[in-house]
Design a protein around this motif. Structure first.
Motif, PDB file in Angstrom:
ATOM      1  N   ASN A 163     -33.203  85.582  37.754  1.00  0.00           N
ATOM      2  CA  ASN A 163     -31.871  85.823  37.208  1.00  0.00           C
ATOM      3  C   ASN A 163     -31.813  85.825  35.691  1.00  0.00           C
ATOM      4  O   ASN A 163     -30.792  86.191  35.125  1.00  0.00           O
ATOM      5  N   GLU A 164     -32.862  85.385  35.010  1.00  0.00           N
ATOM      6  CA  GLU A 164     -32.782  85.194  33.562  1.00  0.00           C
ATOM      7  C   GLU A 164     -32.604  86.539  32.858  1.00  0.00           C
ATOM      8  O   GLU A 164     -33.226  87.533  33.211  1.00  0.00           O
ATOM      9  N   PHE A 165     -31.755  86.551  31.834  1.00  0.00           N
ATOM     10  CA  PHE A 165     -31.449  87.819  31.188  1.00  0.00           C
ATOM     11  C   PHE A 165     -31.742  87.845  29.682  1.00  0.00           C
ATOM     12  O   PHE A 165     -32.445  88.734  29.204  1.00  0.00           O
ATOM     13  N   LEU A 166     -31.251  86.832  28.948  1.00  0.00           N
ATOM     14  CA  LEU A 166     -31.308  86.900  27.480  1.00  0.00           C
ATOM     15  C   LEU A 166     -32.743  86.943  26.947  1.00  0.00           C
ATOM     16  O   LEU A 166     -33.085  87.783  26.106  1.00  0.00           O
ATOM     17  N   GLY A 200     -27.440  85.511  39.657  1.00  0.00           N
ATOM     18  CA  GLY A 200     -27.525  85.429  38.207  1.00  0.00           C
ATOM     19  C   GLY A 200     -26.206  85.758  37.524  1.00  0.00           C
ATOM     20  O   GLY A 200     -25.384  86.505  38.058  1.00  0.00           O
ATOM     21  N   THR A 224     -28.602  96.497  32.703  1.00  0.00           N
ATOM     22  CA  THR A 224     -27.697  96.564  31.552  1.00  0.00           C
ATOM     23  C   THR A 224     -27.808  97.912  30.895  1.00  0.00           C
ATOM     24  O   THR A 224     -26.808  98.442  30.401  1.00  0.00           O
ATOM     25  N   LEU A 245     -22.821  78.116  25.319  1.00  0.00           N
ATOM     26  CA  LEU A 245     -24.006  78.980  25.245  1.00  0.00           C
ATOM     27  C   LEU A 245     -23.783  80.356  25.869  1.00  0.00           C
ATOM     28  O   LEU A 245     -24.718  81.122  26.060  1.00  0.00           O
ATOM     29  N   GLN A 294     -31.728  79.040  24.167  1.00  0.00           N
ATOM     30  CA  GLN A 294     -31.023  80.050  23.370  1.00  0.00           C
ATOM     31  C   GLN A 294     -31.163  79.783  21.879  1.00  0.00           C
ATOM     32  O   GLN A 294     -31.088  80.708  21.079  1.00  0.00           O
ATOM     33  N   ILE A 334     -34.669  90.078  24.924  1.00  0.00           N
ATOM     34  CA  ILE A 334     -35.227  89.973  23.580  1.00  0.00           C
ATOM     35  C   ILE A 334     -36.737  90.202  23.574  1.00  0.00           C
ATOM     36  O   ILE A 334     -37.284  90.873  22.703  1.00  0.00           O
ATOM     37  N   PHE A 374     -23.365  84.072  26.856  1.00  0.00           N
ATOM     38  CA  PHE A 374     -23.811  85.310  26.235  1.00  0.00           C
ATOM     39  C   PHE A 374     -23.727  86.495  27.201  1.00  0.00           C
ATOM     40  O   PHE A 374     -23.069  87.494  26.903  1.00  0.00           O
ATOM     41  N   ASP A 375     -24.372  86.355  28.363  1.00  0.00           N
ATOM     42  CA  ASP A 375     -24.541  87.473  29.308  1.00  0.00           C
ATOM     43  C   ASP A 375     -23.235  88.217  29.574  1.00  0.00           C
ATOM     44  O   ASP A 375     -23.180  89.445  29.505  1.00  0.00           O
ATOM     45  N   CYS A 405     -31.634  86.391  46.197  1.00  0.00           N
ATOM     46  CA  CYS A 405     -31.083  85.073  45.867  1.00  0.00           C
ATOM     47  C   CYS A 405     -30.352  84.493  47.062  1.00  0.00           C
ATOM     48  O   CYS A 405     -30.517  83.311  47.395  1.00  0.00           O
ATOM     49  N   PHE A 433     -27.799  86.455  18.300  1.00  0.00           N
ATOM     50  CA  PHE A 433     -28.557  87.598  18.820  1.00  0.00           C
ATOM     51  C   PHE A 433     -28.401  88.806  17.891  1.00  0.00           C
ATOM     52  O   PHE A 433     -29.379  89.453  17.521  1.00  0.00           O
ATOM     53  N   TYR A 466     -21.949  90.273  26.577  1.00  0.00           N
ATOM     54  CA  TYR A 466     -22.851  91.392  26.276  1.00  0.00           C
ATOM     55  C   TYR A 466     -22.712  92.478  27.335  1.00  0.00           C
ATOM     56  O   TYR A 466     -22.622  93.661  27.020  1.00  0.00           O
ATOM     57  N   ILE A 467     -22.687  92.071  28.606  1.00  0.00           N
ATOM     58  CA  ILE A 467     -22.700  93.048  29.697  1.00  0.00           C
ATOM     59  C   ILE A 467     -21.298  93.596  29.984  1.00  0.00           C
ATOM     60  O   ILE A 467     -21.116  94.794  30.148  1.00  0.00           O
ATOM     61  N   MET A 468     -20.302  92.728  30.026  1.00  0.00           N
ATOM     62  CA  MET A 468     -18.997  93.192  30.488  1.00  0.00           C
ATOM     63  C   MET A 468     -18.210  93.946  29.433  1.00  0.00           C
ATOM     64  O   MET A 468     -17.523  94.908  29.752  1.00  0.00           O
ATOM     65  N   THR A 469     -18.296  93.500  28.178  1.00  0.00           N
ATOM     66  CA  THR A 469     -17.460  94.161  27.173  1.00  0.00           C
ATOM     67  C   THR A 469     -18.234  94.588  25.927  1.00  0.00           C
ATOM     68  O   THR A 469     -17.635  95.149  25.009  1.00  0.00           O
ATOM     69  N   SER A 470     -19.552  94.339  25.900  1.00  0.00           N
ATOM     70  CA  SER A 470     -20.362  94.615  24.708  1.00  0.00           C
ATOM     71  C   SER A 470     -19.715  94.063  23.448  1.00  0.00           C
ATOM     72  O   SER A 470     -19.669  94.727  22.417  1.00  0.00           O
ATOM     73  N   ARG A 496     -25.835 100.235  33.050  1.00  0.00           N
ATOM     74  CA  ARG A 496     -24.414  99.976  32.899  1.00  0.00           C
ATOM     75  C   ARG A 496     -23.889 100.484  31.556  1.00  0.00           C
ATOM     76  O   ARG A 496     -22.809 101.018  31.456  1.00  0.00           O
ATOM     77  N   VAL A 523     -23.785  82.522  20.502  1.00  0.00           N
ATOM     78  CA  VAL A 523     -25.123  82.989  20.871  1.00  0.00           C
ATOM     79  C   VAL A 523     -25.233  84.503  20.681  1.00  0.00           C
ATOM     80  O   VAL A 523     -26.244  85.020  20.201  1.00  0.00           O
TER      81      VAL A 523
END
Lengths: 307, 288
Positions: free
Chosen positions: B219-222, A129, B241, A242, B130, B226, A244-245, B267, A267, A248-252, B244, A263
């Motif tokens: 694997n889906e996250f967004l 993922g 997350t 598109l 999205q 939400i 996002f992940d 996976c 959000f 959001y995760i690596m640097t907020s 982290r 995106v």
């Protein structure tokens, strides 16, 4: 006359009934899929349009504001920043992915012993993922217990406490490297199918006619790969738009919130500020951008075909 | 051909092979290293996990401290793994059932608006989810499915449908009608015909659909971020997350590595075991 005419009539009736019951059966089989698509896709799409004309807080009554959400965008500097950041990211990511995917595809095209193992290995990050990959890389890039800072220090590239995610350029580069690592195998496989669809005797004939390796690539491989390249390009561009992940995760959202993608901005508007109407209007704009991009890319592909 | 040219050709072949595999091995290293690094580091003891990762392997012996620490976040790693498994496996089962039926219907039956319905399902691909998350959130709330794994599963199944229905329709199209007619004459009907006679014939398609459904749901996250608001409902990516971001206490990098491994290993195993079906799906998706 009466007998000959009556017979087909008598036969036709039950057959028609059988056909309509078969029709019902067909509809019955596809009904679950249609119901799901209707509830979780068609209605939300229409609802997005409806919501975009409203001031729609999470709690409290929505109120109709017409095009208010759309006119608001023009003076929303954070939205234009998100747009230009997304465009910048899409451009750099796509160039980086293609620059590496093409050589890799040419490499794994060789039918040699061991090549299928390489194909598998290069593809492995694709099945993980994007969120997982982001978590993995945020650790690798972490200054205290990550892998990269000691290595970069060892080679004298950076000073003692180079935090790879602290400045815009470093964080951006780290994210690009992560995304290339994660995605390039996918683009490589798409390009490989294109390469494999080129008839071998064609390149052989060109070789015999004295075309150099570069000429064969430029005048034979590239034109014949046009459709595949366009497909890979559309998939890569759409995916990047598109994104996002990773942000959001690596640097907020990155240093000084400069890494907010479109995106991510939607959000934030919808689920952090709870301005659901504005978030919906932004979604419609995003949708418009994606459709426009696909049309432009398909059009470019067509123009080439006419030549 | 003289001996000299033969020798030169052999030498060129040897060096070509060396160059080829030299490049291959180096490139492979870059693709695999992050996995190995995280895997090895996740086995370091708790105190060691917070120190720089050179060398990456555990120097104080192998320890599962990081996994134990991971278990202390949220509702415990088992609960969240179970959430992820539940959502992913339900998505697989539902996607297979729904797309099997729809694929059969589209392949074998004629009915009014057939093409409209088919295009409607395929259109789901053109509009990325999205861009409909905001209304989806509200609609799920109205249905009483917000903050529920069931709601999330139904969303995932819907997202899988365009690819899966397309795949299953093609699988049924490839089955000769004569087989079906013979089975009908032997007395097999409707669902029984579908399950006993046709299902074994479209099994490769089902495998492809199942793999994609599993990986995408796992694997889906967004959407999970939400749609799930209770800590104990979090799927793995959402839990991780939070770990982290340090929202559940100070950031513990050992726990992050352990979490990455828990999310990665299924996976990779599925991909390595079922590559053939995965690639088939990729080609079908790409050629379309």
């Amino acid at each position: 006359m009466s007998i000959t005419a009556a017979t087909p009539l008598a036969v036709a009736k039950p057959r028609r009934r059988a056909r309509s019951s078969r029709q019902w059966q067909g509809l019955l089989y596809i009904a679950p899929a249609i119901v799901l698509v209707k509830i979780f896709f068609v209605i939300p799409v229409l609802f997005t349009v409806w919501m975009s004309f409203h001031n729609w807080p999470l709690l409290g009554e929505p109120s109709w504001i017409g095009l208010g959400n759309y006119t608001r965008m023009f003076s929303d500097t954070r939205f234009s920043a998100a747009l230009s950041f997304t465009a910048y990211y899409t451009l750099i990511a796509t160039i980086a992915i293609f620059a590496l995917a093409f050589p890799l595809a040419l490499f794994v095209q060789n039918e040699r012993r061991g090549v299928s193992a390489y194909r598998t290995i290069f593809f492995m990050p694709v099945v993980v993922g994007l969120a997982t990959a982001s978590l993995l890389w945020v650790w690798l890039a972490n200054v205290d217990s990550g892998l990269f800072s000691p290595i970069l220090r060892m080679f004298g590239v950076t000073g003692r406490s180079a935090n790879l995610l602290a400045t815009f350029n470093n964080a951006f580069a780290t994210i690009i490297v992560m995304v290339v690592w994660k995605i390039v195998g996918f683009t490589m496989i798409i390009l490989l199918t294109g390469l494999q669809s080129i008839p071998g005797d064609l390149t052989e004939a060109a070789r015999i006619d004295g075309a150099s390796r570069w000429q064969r690539f430029r005048f034979l491989t590239l034109p014949l790969m046009r459709r595949t390249l366009a497909l890979a390009l559309i998939l890569s561009v759409t995916g990047s738009v598109l994104a996002f992940d990773q942000f959001y995760i690596m640097t907020s959202g990155g240093p000084q919130n400069r890494m907010i993608s479109v995106v991510y901005y939607i959000f934030n508007q919808s689920f952090v500020s709870f301005q659901l109407g504005y978030g919906s209007a932004l979604s419609i704009v995003l949708l418009g951008i994606l459709v426009a991009l696909s049309i432009v890319q398909l059009w470019l592909l067509r123009v080439g075909d006419d030549k | 051909m003289s001996a000299a040219t033969k020798q030169a050709r052999a030498r060129r072949k040897l060096f070509g092979g060396l160059g080829f595999h030299g490049f291959g091995v180096i490139a492979s290293f870059f693709f695999l290293a992050p996995f190995f690094w995280a895997g090895l580091s996740s086995l370091r003891s708790g105190s060691e996990a917070q120190t720089p990762p050179l060398p990456p392997w555990p120097t104080n012996g192998i320890s599962f401290d990081s996994y134990a620490t991971l278990d202390s976040f949220g509702s415990g790693i088992w609960q969240h793994t179970l959430n992820s498994l539940l959502v992913s496996l339900s998505t697989v089962v539902l996607t297979v059932i729904v797309s099997l039926l729809a694929g059969y219907g589209f392949s074998r039956y004629r009915f009014p608006f057939k093409n409209v319905f088919f295009i409607l399902i395929i259109a789901t691909l053109m509009i990325p989810f999205q861009s409909i998350l905001t209304p989806l959130f509200i609609i799920l709330a109205r249905l009483g499915l917000n903050n529920s794994l069931v709601g999330l599963t139904l969303v995932y199944v819907t997202l899988q449908l365009p690819f899966s229905v397309f795949m299953m329709r093609n699988a049924f199209d490839a089955v000769p009608r004569e087989i079906e007619e013979a089975a009908r004459i032997d007395g097999a009907r409707d669902i029984k015909l579908l399950l006993r006679v046709l299902l074994p014939l479209v099994m490769p398609g089902v495998a492809t659909v199942a793999i994609f459904a599993f990986l995408n749901a796992w694997n889906e996250f967004l959407a999970a971020l939400i749609l799930l608001s209770d800590n104990d409902k979090y799927t793995l990516p959402v839990l991780m997350t939070a770990v982290r971001a340090g929202r559940l206490g100070a950031i513990n990098w050992g726990a992050v590595q352990a979490g990455v491994m828990v999310m990665t290993i299924p996976c990779l195993i599925i991909f390595l075991l079922l590559q053939r079906y995965y690639m088939r799906g990729l080609m079908a998706g790409a050629v379309k």
